[in-house]
Design a protein around this motif. Structure first.
Motif, PDB file in Angstrom:
ATOM      1  N   THR A   6       0.868  -1.177   0.000  1.00  0.00           N
ATOM      2  CA  THR A   6       0.000   0.000   0.000  1.00  0.00           C
ATOM      3  C   THR A   6       0.899   1.218   0.000  1.00  0.00           C
ATOM      4  OG1 THR A   6      -1.712  -1.154   1.251  1.00  0.00           O
ATOM      5  CG2 THR A   6      -1.804   1.256   1.241  1.00  0.00           C
ATOM      6  N   LEU A   7       0.721   2.073  -0.991  1.00  0.00           N
ATOM      7  CA  LEU A   7       1.503   3.311  -1.069  1.00  0.00           C
ATOM      8  C   LEU A   7       0.658   4.475  -0.588  1.00  0.00           C
ATOM      9  CD1 LEU A   7       3.277   3.046  -4.550  1.00  0.00           C
ATOM     10  CD2 LEU A   7       4.220   2.560  -2.291  1.00  0.00           C
ATOM     11  N   LYS A   8       1.289   5.343   0.168  1.00  0.00           N
ATOM     12  CA  LYS A   8       0.644   6.579   0.600  1.00  0.00           C
ATOM     13  C   LYS A   8       0.600   7.543  -0.582  1.00  0.00           C
ATOM     14  CE  LYS A   8       2.718   5.954   5.113  1.00  0.00           C
ATOM     15  NZ  LYS A   8       3.824   6.364   5.959  1.00  0.00           N
ATOM     16  N   PRO A   9      -0.234   8.563  -0.507  1.00  0.00           N
ATOM     17  CA  PRO A   9      -0.242   9.563  -1.595  1.00  0.00           C
ATOM     18  C   PRO A   9       1.158  10.141  -1.813  1.00  0.00           C
ATOM     19  CG  PRO A   9      -2.113   9.894  -0.146  1.00  0.00           C
ATOM     20  CD  PRO A   9      -1.240   8.844   0.503  1.00  0.00           C
ATOM     21  N   HIS A  10       1.578  10.197  -3.051  1.00  0.00           N
ATOM     22  CA  HIS A  10       2.852  10.765  -3.504  1.00  0.00           C
ATOM     23  C   HIS A  10       4.084   9.981  -3.037  1.00  0.00           C
ATOM     24  CE1 HIS A  10       0.443  14.086  -4.923  1.00  0.00           C
ATOM     25  NE2 HIS A  10      -0.068  14.212  -3.710  1.00  0.00           N
ATOM     26  N   ALA A  18      12.645   0.424 -11.655  1.00  0.00           N
ATOM     27  CA  ALA A  18      11.874   1.599 -12.080  1.00  0.00           C
ATOM     28  C   ALA A  18      11.429   2.388 -10.853  1.00  0.00           C
ATOM     29  CB  ALA A  18      10.650   1.176 -12.883  1.00  0.00           C
ATOM     30  N   VAL A  19      11.526   3.706 -10.922  1.00  0.00           N
ATOM     31  CA  VAL A  19      11.020   4.556  -9.851  1.00  0.00           C
ATOM     32  C   VAL A  19       9.552   4.835 -10.155  1.00  0.00           C
ATOM     33  CG1 VAL A  19      11.205   6.769  -8.661  1.00  0.00           C
ATOM     34  CG2 VAL A  19      13.272   5.607  -9.466  1.00  0.00           C
ATOM     35  N   VAL A  20       8.691   4.455  -9.220  1.00  0.00           N
ATOM     36  CA  VAL A  20       7.252   4.641  -9.370  1.00  0.00           C
ATOM     37  C   VAL A  20       6.815   5.643  -8.312  1.00  0.00           C
ATOM     38  CG1 VAL A  20       4.994   3.492  -9.276  1.00  0.00           C
ATOM     39  CG2 VAL A  20       6.993   2.269 -10.181  1.00  0.00           C
ATOM     40  N   VAL A  21       6.057   6.658  -8.732  1.00  0.00           N
ATOM     41  CA  VAL A  21       5.542   7.666  -7.800  1.00  0.00           C
ATOM     42  C   VAL A  21       4.028   7.562  -7.792  1.00  0.00           C
ATOM     43  CG1 VAL A  21       5.459  10.113  -7.199  1.00  0.00           C
ATOM     44  CG2 VAL A  21       7.485   9.181  -8.335  1.00  0.00           C
ATOM     45  N   ASN A  22       3.470   7.383  -6.606  1.00  0.00           N
ATOM     46  CA  ASN A  22       2.025   7.268  -6.469  1.00  0.00           C
ATOM     47  C   ASN A  22       1.360   8.622  -6.702  1.00  0.00           C
ATOM     48  OD1 ASN A  22      -0.417   6.025  -5.947  1.00  0.00           O
ATOM     49  ND2 ASN A  22      -0.276   6.304  -3.741  1.00  0.00           N
ATOM     50  N   GLY A  23       0.092   8.583  -7.043  1.00  0.00           N
ATOM     51  CA  GLY A  23      -0.698   9.790  -7.271  1.00  0.00           C
ATOM     52  C   GLY A  23      -1.199  10.398  -5.972  1.00  0.00           C
ATOM     53  N   THR A  24      -2.366  11.018  -6.031  1.00  0.00           N
ATOM     54  CA  THR A  24      -2.880  11.801  -4.915  1.00  0.00           C
ATOM     55  C   THR A  24      -3.627  10.991  -3.862  1.00  0.00           C
ATOM     56  OG1 THR A  24      -4.872  12.298  -6.179  1.00  0.00           O
ATOM     57  CG2 THR A  24      -3.066  13.899  -6.297  1.00  0.00           C
ATOM     58  N   SER A  25      -3.891   9.713  -4.125  1.00  0.00           N
ATOM     59  CA  SER A  25      -4.588   8.899  -3.129  1.00  0.00           C
ATOM     60  C   SER A  25      -3.808   7.605  -2.885  1.00  0.00           C
ATOM     61  CB  SER A  25      -6.011   8.585  -3.598  1.00  0.00           C
ATOM     62  OG  SER A  25      -5.972   7.871  -4.818  1.00  0.00           O
ATOM     63  N   ALA A  26      -4.186   6.921  -1.820  1.00  0.00           N
ATOM     64  CA  ALA A  26      -3.515   5.658  -1.498  1.00  0.00           C
ATOM     65  C   ALA A  26      -3.702   4.663  -2.641  1.00  0.00           C
ATOM     66  CB  ALA A  26      -4.076   5.079  -0.204  1.00  0.00           C
ATOM     67  N   CYS A  27      -2.735   3.776  -2.787  1.00  0.00           N
ATOM     68  CA  CYS A  27      -2.755   2.798  -3.864  1.00  0.00           C
ATOM     69  C   CYS A  27      -2.402   1.433  -3.287  1.00  0.00           C
ATOM     70  CB  CYS A  27      -1.734   3.214  -4.926  1.00  0.00           C
ATOM     71  SG  CYS A  27      -1.434   1.988  -6.188  1.00  0.00           S
ATOM     72  N   HIS A  28      -3.137   0.425  -3.688  1.00  0.00           N
ATOM     73  CA  HIS A  28      -2.889  -0.938  -3.240  1.00  0.00           C
ATOM     74  C   HIS A  28      -2.569  -1.780  -4.467  1.00  0.00           C
ATOM     75  CE1 HIS A  28      -4.862   0.327   0.458  1.00  0.00           C
ATOM     76  NE2 HIS A  28      -5.853   0.777  -0.289  1.00  0.00           N
ATOM     77  N   PHE A  29      -1.487  -2.556  -4.377  1.00  0.00           N
ATOM     78  CA  PHE A  29      -1.186  -3.472  -5.470  1.00  0.00           C
ATOM     79  C   PHE A  29      -0.426  -4.670  -4.942  1.00  0.00           C
ATOM     80  CE2 PHE A  29       2.191  -0.343  -5.409  1.00  0.00           C
ATOM     81  CZ  PHE A  29       3.353  -1.061  -5.596  1.00  0.00           C
ATOM     82  N   THR A  30      -0.338  -5.676  -5.782  1.00  0.00           N
ATOM     83  CA  THR A  30       0.316  -6.922  -5.417  1.00  0.00           C
ATOM     84  C   THR A  30       1.428  -7.212  -6.410  1.00  0.00           C
ATOM     85  OG1 THR A  30      -1.778  -7.750  -4.545  1.00  0.00           O
ATOM     86  CG2 THR A  30      -0.071  -9.379  -4.983  1.00  0.00           C
TER      87      THR A  30
END
Length: 132
Positions: A6-10, A18-30
């Motif tokens: 689970t990534l926090k916003p930003h 690869a550098v991945v930057v999350n958007g403005t809301s939380a993100c869940h992935f597997t």
């Protein structure tokens, strides 16, 4: 076994190089396969590698992220280790543990130990500052 993140916003994460930057809301992935992953709290930018032990951490980070070029970092790592042990012999035991993990190919565990090395380096600096 899959890894759920689970990534926090930003929040940033390095995922398989690869550098991945999350958007403005939380993100869940597997993540369903075995790839190098570093969360933002574990990523050290090159500009922030401004001490010998942080440079050791950074070199291990590069070995972990880019397995294909890992061998290129080994001589740099060993030179840094020699420099640190020479300057602060009390780091030898921890550096030996880190080096063993690297030789076993356990880069993530080496990174975790290298965080302890950075903390110890800061303790040494604080002690020198207090005594002067």
């Amino acid at each position: 076994m899959a890894l759920k993140i689970t990534l926090k916003p930003h929040e940033k994460v390095i995922l398989g190089g690869a550098v991945v930057v999350n958007g403005t809301s939380a993100c869940h992935f597997t993540i369903e396969n075995n790839v190098p992953i570093l969360r933002q709290t574990d990523i050290l930018a090159e500009l922030d590698a401004n001490s010998p032990c942080k440079r050791i951490y950074f070199s291990i980070q590069l070995m972990y992220i880019d397995e294909l070029r890992s061998a290129e970092m080994h001589p740099i790592y060993w030179d840094l280790v020699k420099e640190v042990v020479h300057a602060a012999p009390s780091t030898k035991e921890l550096l030996t543990q880190i080096s063993e993990k690297i030789l076993e190919g356990k880069m993530y565990q080496a990174l975790k130990l290298a965080k302890n090395l950075i903390s110890y380096e800061q303790e040494l600096i604080n002690n020198v500052t207090k005594s002067s």
